[in-house]
Design a protein around this motif. Structure first.
Motif, mmCIF file in Angstrom:
data_model
loop_
_atom_site.group_PDB
_atom_site.id
_atom_site.type_symbol
_atom_site.label_atom_id
_atom_site.label_comp_id
_atom_site.label_asym_id
_atom_site.label_seq_id
_atom_site.Cartn_x
_atom_site.Cartn_y
_atom_site.Cartn_z
ATOM 1 N N LEU A 91 6.532 -8.551 -6.831
ATOM 2 C CA LEU A 91 6.502 -7.272 -6.121
ATOM 3 C C LEU A 91 7.761 -6.454 -6.398
ATOM 4 C CD1 LEU A 91 5.088 -8.309 -2.624
ATOM 5 C CD2 LEU A 91 3.879 -7.271 -4.517
ATOM 6 N N ALA A 92 8.904 -7.127 -6.409
ATOM 7 C CA ALA A 92 10.159 -6.403 -6.603
ATOM 8 C C ALA A 92 10.228 -5.754 -7.978
ATOM 9 C CB ALA A 92 11.336 -7.358 -6.405
ATOM 10 N N GLN A 93 9.574 -6.385 -8.987
ATOM 11 C CA GLN A 93 9.639 -5.865 -10.354
ATOM 12 C C GLN A 93 8.425 -5.006 -10.722
ATOM 13 O OE1 GLN A 93 10.154 -9.338 -12.854
ATOM 14 N NE2 GLN A 93 11.862 -10.114 -11.611
ATOM 15 N N ARG A 94 7.536 -4.793 -9.790
ATOM 16 C CA ARG A 94 6.327 -4.041 -10.094
ATOM 17 C C ARG A 94 6.658 -2.566 -10.302
ATOM 18 N NH1 ARG A 94 1.008 -5.353 -9.588
ATOM 19 N NH2 ARG A 94 -0.474 -3.618 -9.417
ATOM 20 N N ASP A 95 5.954 -1.936 -11.244
ATOM 21 C CA ASP A 95 6.181 -0.514 -11.527
ATOM 22 C C ASP A 95 5.962 0.313 -10.271
ATOM 23 O OD1 ASP A 95 6.732 -1.080 -14.142
ATOM 24 O OD2 ASP A 95 4.714 -0.610 -14.892
ATOM 25 N N GLY A 96 6.858 1.239 -10.024
ATOM 26 C CA GLY A 96 6.743 2.132 -8.879
ATOM 27 C C GLY A 96 7.486 1.656 -7.659
ATOM 28 N N VAL A 97 7.985 0.428 -7.675
ATOM 29 C CA VAL A 97 8.691 -0.110 -6.518
ATOM 30 C C VAL A 97 10.175 0.223 -6.619
ATOM 31 C CG1 VAL A 97 9.352 -2.203 -5.265
ATOM 32 C CG2 VAL A 97 7.030 -1.958 -6.141
ATOM 33 N N ALA A 98 10.690 0.869 -5.574
ATOM 34 C CA ALA A 98 12.128 1.155 -5.546
ATOM 35 C C ALA A 98 12.883 -0.012 -4.937
ATOM 36 C CB ALA A 98 12.395 2.426 -4.737
ATOM 37 N N LYS A 218 12.803 -23.514 6.845
ATOM 38 C CA LYS A 218 11.723 -22.700 6.281
ATOM 39 C C LYS A 218 12.077 -22.295 4.845
ATOM 40 C CE LYS A 218 9.390 -22.628 10.147
ATOM 41 N NZ LYS A 218 10.225 -23.596 10.840
ATOM 42 N N SER A 219 12.657 -23.203 4.147
ATOM 43 C CA SER A 219 13.110 -22.902 2.789
ATOM 44 C C SER A 219 11.944 -22.422 1.918
ATOM 45 C CB SER A 219 13.743 -24.148 2.169
ATOM 46 O OG SER A 219 14.169 -23.887 0.862
ATOM 47 N N GLY A 220 12.155 -21.269 1.251
ATOM 48 C CA GLY A 220 11.137 -20.726 0.353
ATOM 49 C C GLY A 220 9.974 -20.056 1.052
ATOM 50 N N LYS A 221 10.083 -19.768 2.378
ATOM 51 C CA LYS A 221 8.978 -19.182 3.124
ATOM 52 C C LYS A 221 9.323 -17.760 3.579
ATOM 53 C CE LYS A 221 6.402 -22.857 2.956
ATOM 54 N NZ LYS A 221 5.154 -22.858 2.148
ATOM 55 N N LEU A 222 8.297 -16.900 3.556
ATOM 56 C CA LEU A 222 8.417 -15.533 4.039
ATOM 57 C C LEU A 222 7.248 -15.224 4.980
ATOM 58 C CD1 LEU A 222 9.313 -13.589 0.744
ATOM 59 C CD2 LEU A 222 10.894 -14.412 2.502
ATOM 60 N N SER A 223 7.441 -14.185 5.806
ATOM 61 C CA SER A 223 6.361 -13.703 6.676
ATOM 62 C C SER A 223 5.730 -12.428 6.132
ATOM 63 C CB SER A 223 6.890 -13.425 8.086
ATOM 64 O OG SER A 223 7.422 -14.587 8.663
ATOM 65 N N ARG A 224 6.541 -11.575 5.534
ATOM 66 C CA ARG A 224 6.026 -10.331 4.967
ATOM 67 C C ARG A 224 7.053 -9.767 3.990
ATOM 68 N NH1 ARG A 224 7.967 -7.539 10.002
ATOM 69 N NH2 ARG A 224 9.329 -5.838 9.279
ATOM 70 N N ILE A 225 6.613 -8.799 3.209
ATOM 71 C CA ILE A 225 7.492 -8.093 2.274
ATOM 72 C C ILE A 225 7.274 -6.600 2.477
ATOM 73 C CG2 ILE A 225 8.096 -7.697 -0.145
ATOM 74 C CD1 ILE A 225 6.956 -10.483 -0.761
ATOM 75 N N ASP A 226 8.345 -5.884 2.846
ATOM 76 C CA ASP A 226 8.297 -4.431 3.014
ATOM 77 C C ASP A 226 8.666 -3.774 1.692
ATOM 78 O OD1 ASP A 226 7.678 -4.801 5.668
ATOM 79 O OD2 ASP A 226 9.758 -4.619 6.345
ATOM 80 N N VAL A 227 7.845 -2.826 1.276
ATOM 81 C CA VAL A 227 8.032 -2.190 -0.036
ATOM 82 C C VAL A 227 8.261 -0.696 0.157
ATOM 83 C CG1 VAL A 227 6.973 -1.697 -2.274
ATOM 84 C CG2 VAL A 227 6.594 -3.918 -1.165
ATOM 85 N N LYS A 228 9.319 -0.186 -0.482
ATOM 86 C CA LYS A 228 9.585 1.255 -0.533
ATOM 87 C C LYS A 228 9.372 1.720 -1.962
ATOM 88 C CE LYS A 228 12.874 4.820 0.893
ATOM 89 N NZ LYS A 228 11.882 5.455 1.775
ATOM 90 N N LEU A 229 8.541 2.747 -2.145
ATOM 91 C CA LEU A 229 8.139 3.200 -3.480
ATOM 92 C C LEU A 229 9.097 4.252 -4.015
ATOM 93 C CD1 LEU A 229 4.292 3.533 -2.853
ATOM 94 C CD2 LEU A 229 5.542 1.568 -3.764
ATOM 95 N N ARG A 230 9.069 4.360 -5.343
ATOM 96 C CA ARG A 230 9.856 5.412 -5.986
ATOM 97 C C ARG A 230 9.252 6.766 -5.647
ATOM 98 N NH1 ARG A 230 13.306 3.171 -9.655
ATOM 99 N NH2 ARG A 230 12.806 1.047 -10.360
ATOM 100 N N GLN A 231 10.076 7.773 -5.728
ATOM 101 C CA GLN A 231 9.608 9.119 -5.399
ATOM 102 C C GLN A 231 8.542 9.560 -6.405
ATOM 103 O OE1 GLN A 231 12.810 11.749 -4.696
ATOM 104 N NE2 GLN A 231 11.536 13.423 -3.945
ATOM 105 N N GLY A 232 7.454 10.121 -5.883
ATOM 106 C CA GLY A 232 6.373 10.596 -6.739
ATOM 107 C C GLY A 232 5.238 9.615 -6.907
ATOM 108 N N VAL A 233 5.409 8.362 -6.474
ATOM 109 C CA VAL A 233 4.346 7.363 -6.607
ATOM 110 C C VAL A 233 3.332 7.569 -5.485
ATOM 111 C CG1 VAL A 233 3.806 4.899 -6.573
ATOM 112 C CG2 VAL A 233 5.884 5.710 -7.702
ATOM 113 N N ASN A 234 2.059 7.601 -5.845
ATOM 114 C CA ASN A 234 0.992 7.765 -4.861
ATOM 115 C C ASN A 234 0.837 6.469 -4.062
ATOM 116 O OD1 ASN A 234 -1.864 7.573 -3.829
ATOM 117 N ND2 ASN A 234 -1.880 9.685 -4.577
ATOM 118 N N ARG A 235 1.104 6.558 -2.766
ATOM 119 C CA ARG A 235 1.106 5.350 -1.938
ATOM 120 C C ARG A 235 -0.276 4.720 -1.837
ATOM 121 N NH1 ARG A 235 3.303 5.453 4.207
ATOM 122 N NH2 ARG A 235 1.668 7.019 4.364
ATOM 123 N N ASP A 236 -1.317 5.534 -1.634
ATOM 124 C CA ASP A 236 -2.665 4.987 -1.489
ATOM 125 C C ASP A 236 -3.131 4.305 -2.768
ATOM 126 O OD1 ASP A 236 -2.762 5.954 1.096
ATOM 127 O OD2 ASP A 236 -3.677 7.853 0.511
#
Length: 869
Positions: A91-98, A218-236
């Motif tokens: 997710l962190a390296q996905r195109d459009g992710v700030a 809880k090593s290696g465990k997450l509950s959620r990931i919040d993503v903020k997109l780059r400007q101009g990326v269509n969120r939907d």
């Protein structure tokens, strides 16, 4: 100044006459008007207050939830409580992710602190573990403010930051140490600072994500990931593409959504919507009673002034003007009552939020501190509702006053014609038939709207039938009494029954007051009592063991490990032990999570392990069975014999729905499955709870001491079934405290209404009493007649009200409750309460008739009949 012309002076004269008639009626019968106004005011106040409380609490709760997501554009959450963090780099390296900010959410109970306090309500502390470098771009309000200028405390492995509400709740200050439970162990953390931007009442804590994973295992465990997109990326578009990609790579593991979108709002709303709607409907019960009091007030007023209105008609008043006059009188009651109700409702809401919080005892909005806000739109709606109820109540009397022929109305003794015409048989029967038909219709938007409408039609139809019922019953009694009664009191009884049999219309008005108040009281009492008794019986069935031990799991995943389970099973005095694993699963993004209960289940007889609703189906060879609670089956529309897929161990697994079971503890749904199947699929060998049976010569107190003496005994909560049952019923009573209050208010209004109705009818019969005195009936005999009339009418109203209340309780228990909360219950009648209220109504009616009779007889027989000369 020139004199007004006749045309110009007519409207002024009409206004003067209208004001004179209105004020004259209020001066003549102030108590009756005040009772009607207060009934409407109480109904409006209760409804408006509950609306303001619910709106304030829900809005504050939603805003608090939004604050935890910050400025995220897209949110990825697991369908299980925790998921593997290996998806994060993608997710962190996905195109459009700030920025992608990982979050680990935990619920940890406080073991102890310097004050020995574990939280005022014993609930868990909500911990958010964040990567401070990434969270600063998305949710800066969640970054703790270190004390004493120690900026690196945000990364320290022993530091935790508490919101102001959490600091107050735990009774600690910056620099103190708190102990949080992790499984059967304890984690000591230093209060390094506070969350200054947390919302009022929000009890949360924040710490470094790496420290939390290590400290809480809880090593290696997450509950959620919040993503903020780059400007101009269509969120939907990004959300849709990401959802498809994750579903293809990890089927059934993730929900991809936008924080605070429709699904999230619906999820929050579903938590308490049925509870809020039912409270509002119960509050409007008082308003319905007010509507009938307006009807009885105006009907009796029209009857008493029938000759006056006829004289006005003869002198030139038009039908329309007379109709408007009676409607104006009813509207004045509605305006006064609604205005008082709006002011009182705001005051009630302010006091309730100030002293009791926003959850009204139900626990839906714990951890928020809402402030009441006056909403003009809602105030206008409730004002119009109060005014509309008053106009509806006086509509029939107003039409009758306008239709009356002056020549007939001027004759004394024509009053009964009025009350007979106010009630028609066929509309009443149509209401009752329609009410029965509506009970077969499904809920609308998951709310029992047709059930509520059915109850209203039952009340309207039954009240409209009262004159006909009174005529039939009292004429039959009159015929039977005349044949058998030869005592000295026979004349009094004969006069009483003759009056009731031949003035059934006026008797019906009095009966309606008793019927409406008593039937609603009976229905609510039966519903609450049925629910409480059903919960009590359910607790007795699901708590067969002698002792229960549980550990406060953090994040829903900690618990007793296999070594600790073996230690408990080997304790002296333990004859048998059953372990249970409780997990939280998300089956739909727009609904709250369901609880998965994995426990030993006797497949040959599942009824020994749970309270089944209906039969359990035989499990096909090779299939893995589960049993859904009533709520889960209704919410997800799943029937026994169908398949359901559950997210477990990072994948979707199919299960056979073998049956439905009753679970009063979880309104959002729960699922039971055999513990062996759960362990085989998930590899999770930990458990959350233990049910222990005592061996011979062992006592519960001894076993509790042995459990507490274990190395991990301090983390165990050990309870007996009786203690769990008592606590559960205490929580039930707290949740229904508002319902009890509304029921009490309905009873009080009903008593006042009955008293006002009987008083008005008695005072309006002064001429009748004068005539009886002229023909030789003594004062004492007239008072005896009044007492008998009040008792007989109230007794008939109570009998009919009980039957009607029983019918309404059927709708509440078998229609409204299952459609609102998705569980069924057994019917139980609280006879002591019903008998007590019935006795109070009988006493109030007889006493009121006697008191009003003394006042009516105080003028003397000559003065009483002077209008007939």
């Amino acid at each position: 100044m020139p004199a007004l012309s006749a045309q110009e002076g007519k409207p002024a004269t009409q206004r003067l006459l209208s004001r004179w008639l209105l004020l004259g009626e209020w001066r003549a019968h102030p108590v009756r008007a005040i009772v009607a106004i207060l009934a409407i005011a109480i109904g409006v106040a209760l409804g408006f207050a509950i609306h303001l409380i619910n709106a304030a609490a829900f809005n504050e709760f939603s805003t608090a939830v939004k604050s935890l997501s910050g400025q995220a554009d897209v949110q990825v959450a697991g369908r299980e409580a925790l998921f593997d963090e290996s998806v994060y780099p993608q997710l962190a390296q996905r195109d459009g992710v700030a920025v992608a900010s990982p979050v680990l959410e935990l619920q940890a109970r406080v073991s102890n602190n310097k004050a020995g306090n574990t939280g005022k309500d014993g609930g868990p502390l909500h911990i958010l573990a964040l990567d401070v470098f990434r969270a600063g771009f998305i949710s800066p309000d969640l970054i703790g403010a270190p004390a004493d200028g120690q900026p690196f405390d945000t990364l320290a492995d022993d530091a935790i930051f508490l919101s102001p509400a959490a600091l107050r709740w735990l009774g600690v200050a910056q620099g103190d140490t708190i102990a949080l439970q992790s499984g059967t162990g304890s984690v000591a953390l230093r209060v390094a600072g506070s969350l200054q931007r947390a919302r009022a009442g929000q009890r949360i804590a924040v710490m470094d994500i790496g420290a939390a994973q290590w400290r809480f295992q809880k090593s290696g465990k997450l509950s959620r990931i919040d993503v903020k997109l780059r400007q101009g990326v269509n969120r939907d578009a990004f959300q849709a593409d990401l959802a498809r990609a994750l579903e293809a790579q990890y089927p059934g593991r993730f929900h991809v959504g936008q924080p605070n979108d429709e699904n999230q709002n619906s999820r929050n709303n579903n938590l308490s919507r049925a509870y809020r709607v039912n409270l509002t409907v119960l509050a409007l019960v008082a308003l319905f009673t007010g509507a009938f009091l307006v009807f009885s007030t105006q009907a009796l007023s029209v009857i008493r002034r029938r000759s006056q209105f006829a004289l006005l008609r003869v002198l030139g008043m038009e039908r329309g003007q007379l109709l408007r006059q009676v409607l104006l009188e009813g509207a004045s009651l509605g305006v006064a009552g609604a205005a008082l109700g709006i002011a009182g409702g705001f005051g009630l809401a302010y006091a309730a939020l100030r002293f009791f919080g926003g959850d009204l005892g139900a626990g839906y909005f714990a951890g928020v501190q809402p402030q009441v806000q006056f909403t003009p739109v809602a105030a206008f709606v409730y004002f119009v509702l109060g005014l509309g109820v008053a106009l509806l109540g006086c509509a029939a009397p107003a039409l009758e006053a306008a239709r009356a022929a002056p020549a007939i109305a001027l004759k004394s003794g024509s009053e009964e014609v009025v009350t007979t015409r106010l009630a028609k048989t066929w509309p009443a029967l149509a209401c009752l038939l329609l009410a029965g038909a509506l009970t077969f219709l499904p809920p609308v938007f998951e709310l029992p709207l047709f059930g509520y409408l059915s109850i209203a039609l039952l009340l309207i139809g039954a009240i409209a039938l009262m004159p006909q019922l009174a005529a039939v019953v009292f004429r039959a009694l009159q015929r039977a009494w005349l044949r058998t009664d030869t005592s000295a009191h026979a004349p009094v009884r004969s006069l009483t029954l003759a009056r009731l049999a031949n003035a059934s219309g006026q008797a019906g008005i009095a009966l309606g007051g008793v019927l409406s108040s008593f039937s609603l009281m009976v229905a609510m009492a039966i519903m609450v009592s049925s629910f409480r008794v059903s919960v009590d019986d359910w607790l007795l069935q699901i708590l067969p063991a002698d002792l229960y031990a549980r550990t406060a799991a953090s994040g829903g995943t900690g618990g007793l490990n296999p070594r600790e389970q073996a230690t408990i099973a080997a304790l002296p005095g333990v004859a048998k032990v059953d372990f249970q694993r409780v997990r939280s699963l998300s089956l739909s993004p727009d609904r709250p999570n369901v609880a998965l209960l994995a426990r030993p289940i006797v497949l040959a007889d599942p009824g020994k392990s749970m309270v089944l609703v209906g039969d359990s189906l035989p499990v096909p060879p090779g299939a893995k069975p589960v049993w859904l609670s009533e709520a889960a089956a209704d919410l997800y529309n799943i029937k026994p014999g169908q398949q359901i897929k559950l997210p477990l161990a990072g994948g979707l697994h199919g299960f056979f729905v073998a049956g439905i079971w009753r679970d009063y503890a979880r309104s959002s749904g729960s699922i039971q499955m055999p513990l062996a199947d759960y362990r085989a699929l998930s590899g999770d060998m930990d458990v959350s709870d233990a049910a222990l049976w005592l061996g011979q010569d062992a006592t519960g107190e001894q076993l509790q001491q042995r459990l507490k003496a274990l190395p991990f005994g301090a983390s165990l909560e050990v309870s007996s079934p009786s203690a769990i049952r008592a606590l559960s019923l205490q929580i039930f009573d707290r949740s229904f405290a508002v319902t009890y209050l509304l029921e009490a208010i309905a009873i009080v209004i009903g008593l006042f209404g009955v008293a006002a109705t009987f008083s008005a009818q008695t005072l309006a019969r002064a001429r009748e009493f004068g005539m009886l005195r002229h023909v030789g009936v003594t004062r004492g005999q007239i008072l005896a007649i009044l007492a008998l009339e009040g008792g007989a009418l109230t007794a008939l109203g109570i009998a009919t009200g009980f039957l009607l209340g029983l019918l309404i309780s059927f709708v509440l228990v078998f229609i409204v409750n299952p459609q609102s909360f998705h569980w069924t219950m057994q019917l139980h009648l609280p006879w002591p309460l019903i008998a007590t209220v019935a006795g109070a109504l009988l006493t109030a009616a007889a006493a009121t008739a006697l008191i009003a009779g003394r006042q009516a007889l105080s003028a003397g027989p000559i003065r009483a009949v002077r209008e007939d000369w």
